[in-house]
Every structure is written in structure tokens, then in C-alpha cells.
Design a protein around this motif. Structure first.
Motif, PDB file in Angstrom:
ATOM      1  N   VAL A   1      -8.349  34.660 -58.224  1.00  0.00           N
ATOM      2  CA  VAL A   1      -9.698  35.091 -57.848  1.00  0.00           C
ATOM      3  C   VAL A   1     -10.327  34.078 -56.895  1.00  0.00           C
ATOM      4  N   ALA A   2     -10.097  32.796 -57.153  1.00  0.00           N
ATOM      5  CA  ALA A   2     -10.627  31.759 -56.262  1.00  0.00           C
ATOM      6  C   ALA A   2     -10.043  31.900 -54.856  1.00  0.00           C
ATOM      7  N   PHE A   3      -8.747  32.178 -54.753  1.00  0.00           N
ATOM      8  CA  PHE A   3      -8.136  32.383 -53.441  1.00  0.00           C
ATOM      9  C   PHE A   3      -8.673  33.643 -52.768  1.00  0.00           C
ATOM     10  N   MET A   4      -8.930  34.697 -53.547  1.00  0.00           N
ATOM     11  CA  MET A   4      -9.498  35.918 -52.964  1.00  0.00           C
ATOM     12  C   MET A   4     -10.902  35.662 -52.424  1.00  0.00           C
ATOM     13  N   VAL A   5     -11.706  34.928 -53.186  1.00  0.00           N
ATOM     14  CA  VAL A   5     -13.065  34.604 -52.743  1.00  0.00           C
ATOM     15  C   VAL A   5     -13.008  33.707 -51.507  1.00  0.00           C
ATOM     16  N   ALA A   6     -12.113  32.724 -51.509  1.00  0.00           N
ATOM     17  CA  ALA A   6     -11.974  31.834 -50.348  1.00  0.00           C
ATOM     18  C   ALA A   6     -11.535  32.625 -49.118  1.00  0.00           C
ATOM     19  N   HIS A   7     -10.627  33.565 -49.300  1.00  0.00           N
ATOM     20  CA  HIS A   7     -10.177  34.409 -48.188  1.00  0.00           C
ATOM     21  C   HIS A   7     -11.339  35.229 -47.640  1.00  0.00           C
ATOM     22  N   ASP A   8     -12.134  35.791 -48.542  1.00  0.00           N
ATOM     23  CA  ASP A   8     -13.280  36.587 -48.114  1.00  0.00           C
ATOM     24  C   ASP A   8     -14.302  35.726 -47.389  1.00  0.00           C
ATOM     25  N   GLN A   9     -14.595  34.549 -47.917  1.00  0.00           N
ATOM     26  CA  GLN A   9     -15.576  33.667 -47.270  1.00  0.00           C
ATOM     27  C   GLN A   9     -15.072  33.178 -45.913  1.00  0.00           C
ATOM     28  N   PHE A  10     -13.783  32.915 -45.815  1.00  0.00           N
ATOM     29  CA  PHE A  10     -13.194  32.535 -44.532  1.00  0.00           C
ATOM     30  C   PHE A  10     -13.338  33.682 -43.533  1.00  0.00           C
ATOM     31  N   ASN A  11     -13.106  34.904 -44.002  1.00  0.00           N
ATOM     32  CA  ASN A  11     -13.277  36.093 -43.162  1.00  0.00           C
ATOM     33  C   ASN A  11     -14.710  36.207 -42.660  1.00  0.00           C
ATOM     34  N   VAL A  12     -15.668  36.033 -43.566  1.00  0.00           N
ATOM     35  CA  VAL A  12     -17.079  36.135 -43.192  1.00  0.00           C
ATOM     36  C   VAL A  12     -17.441  35.042 -42.191  1.00  0.00           C
ATOM     37  N   ALA A  13     -16.969  33.833 -42.428  1.00  0.00           N
ATOM     38  CA  ALA A  13     -17.279  32.718 -41.526  1.00  0.00           C
ATOM     39  C   ALA A  13     -16.693  32.945 -40.138  1.00  0.00           C
ATOM     40  N   MET A  14     -15.489  33.462 -40.078  1.00  0.00           N
ATOM     41  CA  MET A  14     -14.860  33.694 -38.775  1.00  0.00           C
ATOM     42  C   MET A  14     -15.477  34.897 -38.049  1.00  0.00           C
ATOM     43  N   ARG A  15     -15.955  35.859 -38.829  1.00  0.00           N
ATOM     44  CA  ARG A  15     -16.548  37.056 -38.222  1.00  0.00           C
ATOM     45  C   ARG A  15     -17.867  36.741 -37.528  1.00  0.00           C
ATOM     46  N   THR A  16     -18.613  35.777 -38.057  1.00  0.00           N
ATOM     47  CA  THR A  16     -19.922  35.463 -37.480  1.00  0.00           C
ATOM     48  C   THR A  16     -19.858  34.385 -36.410  1.00  0.00           C
TER      49      THR A  16
ATOM     50  N   MET B   1       0.611  31.392 -73.730  1.00  0.00           N
ATOM     51  CA  MET B   1       0.802  32.229 -72.563  1.00  0.00           C
ATOM     52  C   MET B   1      -0.518  32.834 -72.065  1.00  0.00           C
ATOM     53  N   ARG B   2      -1.415  33.129 -72.993  1.00  0.00           N
ATOM     54  CA  ARG B   2      -2.681  33.717 -72.562  1.00  0.00           C
ATOM     55  C   ARG B   2      -3.482  32.741 -71.711  1.00  0.00           C
ATOM     56  N   ILE B   3      -3.436  31.471 -72.068  1.00  0.00           N
ATOM     57  CA  ILE B   3      -4.155  30.473 -71.279  1.00  0.00           C
ATOM     58  C   ILE B   3      -3.562  30.393 -69.883  1.00  0.00           C
ATOM     59  N   LYS B   4      -2.235  30.442 -69.798  1.00  0.00           N
ATOM     60  CA  LYS B   4      -1.577  30.401 -68.496  1.00  0.00           C
ATOM     61  C   LYS B   4      -1.983  31.607 -67.648  1.00  0.00           C
ATOM     62  N   MET B   5      -2.057  32.784 -68.270  1.00  0.00           N
ATOM     63  CA  MET B   5      -2.469  33.974 -67.525  1.00  0.00           C
ATOM     64  C   MET B   5      -3.913  33.854 -67.042  1.00  0.00           C
ATOM     65  N   VAL B   6      -4.791  33.328 -67.885  1.00  0.00           N
ATOM     66  CA  VAL B   6      -6.197  33.176 -67.501  1.00  0.00           C
ATOM     67  C   VAL B   6      -6.333  32.164 -66.365  1.00  0.00           C
ATOM     68  N   VAL B   7      -5.603  31.058 -66.446  1.00  0.00           N
ATOM     69  CA  VAL B   7      -5.656  30.045 -65.389  1.00  0.00           C
ATOM     70  C   VAL B   7      -5.130  30.619 -64.071  1.00  0.00           C
ATOM     71  N   LEU B   8      -3.992  31.308 -64.116  1.00  0.00           N
ATOM     72  CA  LEU B   8      -3.437  31.912 -62.902  1.00  0.00           C
ATOM     73  C   LEU B   8      -4.393  32.949 -62.316  1.00  0.00           C
ATOM     74  N   PHE B   9      -4.999  33.749 -63.196  1.00  0.00           N
ATOM     75  CA  PHE B   9      -5.939  34.760 -62.723  1.00  0.00           C
ATOM     76  C   PHE B   9      -7.169  34.102 -62.091  1.00  0.00           C
ATOM     77  N   THR B  10      -7.651  33.026 -62.694  1.00  0.00           N
ATOM     78  CA  THR B  10      -8.808  32.307 -62.144  1.00  0.00           C
ATOM     79  C   THR B  10      -8.492  31.763 -60.756  1.00  0.00           C
ATOM     80  N   PHE B  11      -7.318  31.168 -60.602  1.00  0.00           N
ATOM     81  CA  PHE B  11      -6.922  30.659 -59.287  1.00  0.00           C
ATOM     82  C   PHE B  11      -6.755  31.791 -58.274  1.00  0.00           C
TER      83      PHE B  11
END
Length: 144
Positions: free
Chosen positions: A13-28, A1-11
Motif C-alpha cells: 500500500v505504501a508503494f501504491m501511495v508513493a506511485h500515486d503521489q509521484f504521478n501527481v507530482a509529475m503531472r503538475t 504468517m499473519r504478521i508477515k502478510m500484514v507487513v507485506l500488505f502495508t508495504f
């Protein structure tokens, strides 16, 4: 279960970073009125597209974090059941806090199993991801 939690958390965070980068790209980015995107979708359609992509990132992040919260709830519940003895009323309160962490039936869980009652409250806070993150993007027409 810990591996599943780490994998889900990693994904998540990846979606949060992608959302932020998309925001930055659209803002400029500025889009001219004769742009192929504006001609194909018009300004309102382009706004809807950008908003929809941002909403997809926010909902994917929320989904992944909700899955993590559910896994943590089950893990903490069984850890508490193995370590301590609890009355049936306390166990019922813990399960009612899973669906309604701020309800009257959950008050006993907040007293006897604070951590177990706190975890579903994170799910309520998790809803704010979608509320606050999706409306933060907009398309503004500018000159090329």
C-alpha cells in the motif's frame, strides 16, 4: 504468517501511495527547455527516467502482492487439508492451478476447491498492475 502478510500488505500500500503521489507530482510539473534536467538528460532521457521510476514502484508493488498471494495460497491449502478429505486428483488439480489457474488441469480444482483455485487467478490480475500503471506517466516540455 499473519504478521508477515500484514507487513507485506502495508508495504505494498505504501508503494501504491508513493506511485500515486509521484504521478501527481509529475503531472503538475512543467520543465523548461533550458532546465538542468533537460540539458543533462535531454527530453527523451528525462522521459525514460520518469518512466523507470514509475516502473520500479509498479514492480515493487507487484512483487509484494505476489508474495501475499503465495502465502495466502499455502495457508488456505493447509486449512482445507485439515478440515476436509480430498482425493489425490483434487490435490493435483489444486497444485496445477497454482501455476496455471485457467488451464484444463485446473478445472477440477475450480469445482472442488473454488477458493484455492481463485487465489492464483489473483496473480494473473496482479500482472495488470505493471501493464497499466507504468505507461501512465510522461514528461512534457513547457515554458518556465
Amino acid at each position: 504468517m499473519r504478521i508477515k502478510m500484514v507487513v507485506l500488505f502495508t508495504f505494498s500500500v505504501a508503494f501504491m501511495v508513493a506511485h500515486d503521489q509521484f504521478n501527481v507530482a509529475m503531472r503538475t510539473r512543467t520543465i523548461g527547455e533550458e532546465s538542468a534536467f533537460v540539458l543533462a538528460l535531454d527530453a527523451d532521457g528525462l522521459q525514460l527516467l520518469v518512466h523507470s521510476v514509475g516502473t520500479i514502484f509498479a514492480y515493487a508493488t507487484k512483487l509484494l502482492l505476489s508474495a501475499i498471494i503465495g502465502i495466502v495460497f499455502v495457508q488456505v491449502f493447509w486449512m482445507r487439508m485439515r478440515r476436509e478429505t480430498h482425493t489425490i486428483a483434487e490435490i493435483d488439480a489444486a497444485f496445477s492451478s497454482k501455476t496455471n489457474p485457467f488451464g484444463v488441469a485446473s478445472l477440477k480444482a475450480w469445482r472442488s476447491m473454488f477458493l484455492l483455485a481463485f487465489i492464483p487467478a489473483l496473480g494473473v490480475v496482479n500482472m495488470q498492475i505493471v501493464v497499466f500503471s507504468t505507461g501512465s506517466m510522461s514528461v512534457q516540455l513547457g515554458k518556465d
